[in-house]
Design a protein around this motif. Structure first.
Motif, PDB file in Angstrom:
ATOM      1  N   UNK A 106      28.818  47.188  36.523  1.00  0.00           N
ATOM      2  CA  UNK A 106      29.414  47.941  37.629  1.00  0.00           C
ATOM      3  C   UNK A 106      30.213  47.042  38.565  1.00  0.00           C
ATOM      4  N   UNK A 107      29.695  45.860  38.824  1.00  0.00           N
ATOM      5  CA  UNK A 107      30.356  44.955  39.759  1.00  0.00           C
ATOM      6  C   UNK A 107      31.684  44.450  39.214  1.00  0.00           C
ATOM      7  N   UNK A 108      31.729  44.153  37.913  1.00  0.00           N
ATOM      8  CA  UNK A 108      32.899  43.494  37.340  1.00  0.00           C
ATOM      9  C   UNK A 108      33.697  44.401  36.395  1.00  0.00           C
ATOM     10  N   UNK A 109      33.710  45.693  36.677  1.00  0.00           N
ATOM     11  CA  UNK A 109      34.460  46.636  35.837  1.00  0.00           C
ATOM     12  C   UNK A 109      35.955  46.637  36.143  1.00  0.00           C
ATOM     13  N   UNK A 110      36.421  45.676  36.893  1.00  0.00           N
ATOM     14  CA  UNK A 110      37.846  45.458  37.069  1.00  0.00           C
ATOM     15  C   UNK A 110      38.548  46.523  37.882  1.00  0.00           C
ATOM     16  N   UNK A 111      39.685  46.987  37.372  1.00  0.00           N
ATOM     17  CA  UNK A 111      40.536  47.917  38.106  1.00  0.00           C
ATOM     18  C   UNK A 111      39.981  49.330  38.171  1.00  0.00           C
TER      19      UNK A 111
END
Length: 382
Positions: free
Chosen positions: A214-219
């Motif tokens: 969830x934190x690093x799901x980008x755009x």
């Protein structure tokens, strides 16, 4: 990933590289005309509205330079995507009720009657099941290289290179969603939407893996970290795709699932960004490692209905046996081309996934995939 899709990502990545390489002392970019920002926003807002169930696709498809080869291709691409998501909603028995687009324009250049843009889009969508008020929200993030041309006083789309999780992240030029509702059979209201963890050594942090995803799901809408990837890893979007690299991070990073690395599956950090082993970054190698290392079992594999339909072995359907932190492999033409990590379930227990390359946040697990896609359900058991 298909070579053509890699080429699209490479075009976008190359544009970013050119931007980064230009020094302040030698400006090469010119500011867009006053009308252009409004025109670009109009393009993306109109596309978002066309995704809503039953919407007229006409306004979204009216602004293309169809007299040119690339303009015709861009038109067909958008038309195919809109057809897919309308068909997906109809077949899954849901109604898409809202779509909101946010864009940023890190780079632009205008030369006479031609304008070029690098655009990052964050898209929020919502859907509901019949007779319910609960809106299930999910997010998509896309990177565009957009070229407009001015004809008869209007800016038209001549080129638009991008991949989109709403209908073209496969090897199929014009994917068609499989038949079948999201809820095949009676939905149980008892118990959690994903089963509790059973067995295993307890070394795998499932909530941590989902939280990392969830934190690093980008755009994608919903993602954290200011819509940025984890800077401690290389971004492989322009080098074959970042999907497996991202799933490996979710499983193995100390901020994520904390699954121990080994001599086959690992990432080595260094001052230049480091690199991952073949099993860390490549889909087929990752799938083999999951099985032969004993870190996972293949719970089931097959087409959409085969995995979604309740049966004797899986009374709720095999896909509903997945837990947070499990992974799904997507096979096209005999090879696994993509991986996503399970992060939860919607209001009817339909599994949701996060992914990279096309950035996805809490996206329905089959969104964007063709009726011929073979899904591999991997349960992490370490």
């Amino acid at each position: 990933m298909h070579p053509f899709k890699i080429a699209i990502l490479s075009v976008i990545a190359a544009t970013i590289l050119v931007i980064a390489s230009n020094t302040p002392g030698r400006p090469v970019l010119s500011a867009p005309e006053d009308e252009l920002p409004a025109r670009v926003k109009e393009i993306f807002d109109t596309r978002a509205r066309a995704v809503i169930t039953g919407a007229d696709p006409g306004p979204a498809l009216a602004g293309y330079d169809t007299g040119s080869k690339y303009g015709q291709w861009a038109y067909s691409h958008e038309q195919s995507k809109l057809c897919f998501i309308q068909a997906w909603a109809q077949k899954r028995g849901v109604r898409i009720t809202g779509a909101a687009s946010t864009i940023s324009v890190p780079w632009s250049k205008v030369r006479g009657n031609t304008a070029e843009f690098q655009i990052k889009q964050t898209l929020q969508l919502g859907y509901v099941y019949p007779g319910e008020k609960t809106v299930n929200h999910f997010g998509i993030g896309t990177r565009h290289w957009l070229q407009l041309v001015k004809r008869d006083g209007r800016w038209l789309i001549r080129r638009d290179f991008y991949t989109d999780g709403l209908g073209d992240d496969t090897l199929v030029p014009k994917p068609t969603p499989a038949d079948g509702p999201a809820c095949a059979g009676r939905i149980s209201r008892s118990g959690p939407p994903l089963r509790a963890v059973n067995g295993g050594s307890g070394l795998y942090d499932r909530p941590g893996a989902a939280g990392y995803a969830d934190k690093y799901a980008g755009l994608a809408w919903g993602a954290g970290n200011r819509h940025q990837y984890n800077p401690h890893y290389r971004d492989l979007n322009g080098n074959g795709g970042d999907c497996t690299n991202f799933v490996s991070q979710c499983l193995g990073d100390r901020e994520g699932g904390k699954l121990p690395m080994d001599g086959t599956w690992y990432y080595r950090h260094d001052r230049r960004g480091g690199s991952g082993s073949r099993a860390w970054v490549q889909t087929e190698a990752f799938a083999s490692w999951l099985l032969y290392s004993g870190r996972a079992e293949r719970l089931a594999q097959g087409g959409f209905n085969e995995l979604n339909r309740p049966g004797v072995k899986f009374p709720r359907g095999a896909v509903r046996e997945l837990q947070k932190g499990d992974v799904i492999g997507y096979e096209e033409k005999g090879h696994i081309e993509h991986f996503a990590v399970v992060v939860g379930a919607d209001s009817h227990g339909y599994p949701l996934v996060n992914a990279h390359t096309v950035d996805r946040y809490h996206c329905p697990w089959d969104m964007g995939w063709d009726k011929r896609t073979v899904f591999h359900l991997f349960r992490i058991k370490y």
